[in-house]
Scaffold this active site. Structure first.
Site, short mmCIF file in Angstrom:
data_model
loop_
_atom_site.label_atom_id
_atom_site.label_comp_id
_atom_site.label_asym_id
_atom_site.label_seq_id
_atom_site.Cartn_x
_atom_site.Cartn_y
_atom_site.Cartn_z
N TYR A 115 -2.97 2.64 -13.66
CA TYR A 115 -3.56 3.06 -15.22
C TYR A 115 -2.02 3.22 -15.62
O TYR A 115 -0.87 3.69 -15.04
CB TYR A 115 -4.68 3.79 -15.71
CG TYR A 115 -4.22 5.07 -15.47
CD1 TYR A 115 -4.13 5.92 -14.74
CD2 TYR A 115 -4.00 6.32 -16.33
CE1 TYR A 115 -3.61 7.70 -14.39
CE2 TYR A 115 -3.90 6.97 -16.88
CZ TYR A 115 -3.73 8.20 -15.09
OH TYR A 115 -3.18 9.33 -15.70
N ARG A 119 -18.86 -2.99 -0.68
CA ARG A 119 -17.98 -1.69 -0.48
C ARG A 119 -17.46 -1.34 1.30
O ARG A 119 -19.07 -1.45 1.91
CB ARG A 119 -19.33 -0.40 -0.32
CG ARG A 119 -18.58 1.03 -0.32
CD ARG A 119 -19.50 2.43 -0.30
NE ARG A 119 -17.99 3.46 0.08
CZ ARG A 119 -18.31 3.71 0.69
NH1 ARG A 119 -18.59 3.04 2.23
NH2 ARG A 119 -18.12 4.60 0.65
N HIS A 130 -14.01 0.17 3.04
CA HIS A 130 -12.79 0.23 2.79
C HIS A 130 -12.27 -0.27 3.24
O HIS A 130 -10.23 -0.34 2.50
CB HIS A 130 -12.79 1.76 4.38
CG HIS A 130 -13.12 3.31 3.80
ND1 HIS A 130 -14.60 2.85 3.50
CD2 HIS A 130 -12.55 4.14 3.58
CE1 HIS A 130 -14.91 4.11 3.64
NE2 HIS A 130 -13.73 4.58 3.29
N LYS A 164 1.03 6.13 -10.05
CA LYS A 164 0.06 6.85 -11.41
C LYS A 164 -1.44 5.66 -11.27
O LYS A 164 -2.47 5.45 -11.56
CB LYS A 164 0.31 6.13 -12.65
CG LYS A 164 -0.23 6.72 -13.90
CD LYS A 164 0.77 6.91 -15.28
CE LYS A 164 0.09 6.76 -16.22
NZ LYS A 164 0.26 8.90 -16.38
N GLU A 201 4.93 19.70 -11.69
CA GLU A 201 4.86 19.24 -13.05
C GLU A 201 3.45 19.90 -13.63
O GLU A 201 2.84 20.92 -12.76
CB GLU A 201 4.72 17.31 -13.16
CG GLU A 201 3.71 17.26 -12.20
CD GLU A 201 3.42 15.72 -11.98
OE1 GLU A 201 4.18 14.69 -12.87
OE2 GLU A 201 2.93 15.06 -11.41
N LEU A 204 5.13 12.58 -11.40
CA LEU A 204 4.81 10.70 -12.12
C LEU A 204 6.53 11.16 -12.80
O LEU A 204 7.17 11.70 -12.79
CB LEU A 204 3.74 10.57 -12.81
CG LEU A 204 3.39 10.08 -12.92
CD1 LEU A 204 2.89 8.92 -12.61
CD2 LEU A 204 3.03 10.00 -14.37
N1 PDD Z 1 -0.58 11.31 -18.30
N2 PDD Z 1 2.62 14.05 -14.86
C1 PDD Z 1 1.36 13.11 -14.34
C2 PDD Z 1 0.51 14.09 -13.68
C3 PDD Z 1 0.89 12.76 -15.53
O1 PDD Z 1 -0.39 12.38 -15.30
C4 PDD Z 1 1.46 12.39 -17.29
C5 PDD Z 1 0.86 11.83 -18.01
C6 PDD Z 1 3.17 12.50 -16.68
C7 PDD Z 1 3.95 11.82 -18.19
O2 PDD Z 1 4.24 10.71 -18.31
P1 PDD Z 1 4.16 9.43 -19.38
O3 PDD Z 1 5.42 10.79 -20.22
O4 PDD Z 1 4.99 8.98 -18.76
O5 PDD Z 1 2.60 9.75 -20.10
C8 PDD Z 1 3.37 13.26 -15.90
C9 PDD Z 1 -1.18 10.14 -18.78
C10 PDD Z 1 -0.82 10.66 -20.82
C11 PDD Z 1 -3.07 10.59 -19.04
O6 PDD Z 1 -2.81 10.89 -17.96
O7 PDD Z 1 -3.40 10.36 -19.95
#
Ligand code: PDD
Length: 293
Positions: free
Chosen positions: A37, A104, A106, A151, A183, A207
């Protein structure tokens, strides 16, 4: 044109009301969390740093072996249409691609049949209290997998780690792996130590945030000392300032970590400088966009 309570969304080729948008229970997103996403802020109907988000989407899709179902131009067009079909100005766009509907098993299905979903909601503004007093965080062991650069929609570890902060009266969790702070549960980490801004280098353990990259750019432009290097857990407690950054939260000042008060409980001077530059940058985007319209 719809309002924020009943937004128009995009699902697999159709623009429909959110409440009419349904996917099969056999969607691999539902069954396995098999998808990725993006969350994209949109100011004055102008998606912010969109190409950066689409590049990261491409990387995430590639990493989990889903062929990107749309070209960059098609993504731009669909996102633009979702924005225009909803009548609120500042929007938070959420898009998701899953491996789609299949029995379903894997094993990946034999044929590509991804589910593509784009929705929008009003951007939430940071409260005055947060801007004046910052947020409180806790530290927890980062027990996520080794591919945090993807992501992924499989966010159960992030959700559980985040909720522990909420349950303790804090707002976010800073994750620590092998003694290094990586983070937040949904945000990237910056600290100010010895008058220098520090953020961990990109790696599979975090991320690569779009907001993080913009802050690095702004710091370079403003000739602020910035190092991309490991942050040791104890650095958090010696830091002059701590920030958490994301597309939806922008730059959050942290004023308490566990029991330790940071900068006398107030956002510090570096944060004030960066948030002001960040907001100027957003304002420029807004004005460019209204000139184009
Ligand atoms: N999340 N690290 C993680 C684990 C995140 O889920 C996010 C953002 C970030 C920051 O990334 P960015 O600056 O590109 O938004 C770092 C989004 C906002 C969410 O899950 O809704």
């Amino acid at each position: 044109m719809n309002n924020s309570l009943d937004p128009i969304v995009y699902l697999n080729g159709e623009f429909i009301a959110l409440k009419e948008a349904h996917v099969s229970v056999l969607d691999r997103g539902f069954i396995f969390g098999d998808g990725v996403y993006e969350a994209i802020p949109t100011y004055a109907k102008n998606p912010f740093r969109l190409q950066h988000h689409l590049d990261r989407l491409n990387n995430s899709l590639h990493a989990i072996q889903i062929k990107n179902p749309l070209s960059s131009k098609q993504w731009h067009q669909l996102i633009e249409q979702v924005i225009q079909k909803n009548n609120f100005e500042d929007q938070s766009i959420y898009l998701q691609v899953t491996r789609g509907v299949a029995p379903r098993k894997h094993t990946f299905p034999q044929y590509d049949n991804p589910t593509v979903f784009i929705m929008t909601s009003p951007m939430e503004k940071q409260s005055l209290d947060v801007m004046e007093n910052g947020i409180h965080v806790i530290t927890l062991v980062d027990n996520r997998w080794q591919n945090c650069h993807i992501k992924s929609i499989s966010l159960l570890p992030n959700v559980l780690l985040h909720q522990q902060a909420i349950d303790k009266g804090a707002q976010e969790t800073i994750l620590v792996r092998d003694g290094e702070a990586t983070e937040g549960s949904a945000s990237n980490l910056f600290i100010v130590l010895n008058n220098c801004l520090i953020t961990p280098p990109k790696s599979p353990l975090l991320l690569p945030g779009v907001t993080r990259d913009l802050i690095v750019e702004i710091a370079h432009k403003q000739e602020i000392c910035l190092k991309e290097q490991a942050i040791h857990e104890e650095d958090l407690f010696n830091a002059q300032e701590i920030w958490l950054t994301s597309s939806t939260k922008e730059i959050l000042p942290v004023t308490k970590v566990n029991d330790k008060i940071i900068n006398h409980g107030k956002p510090g001077p570096y944060w004030h400088q960066l948030i002001s530059a960040y907001q100027d940058y957003i304002q420029e985007q807004r004005e460019n966009n209204s000139n184009e319209r």
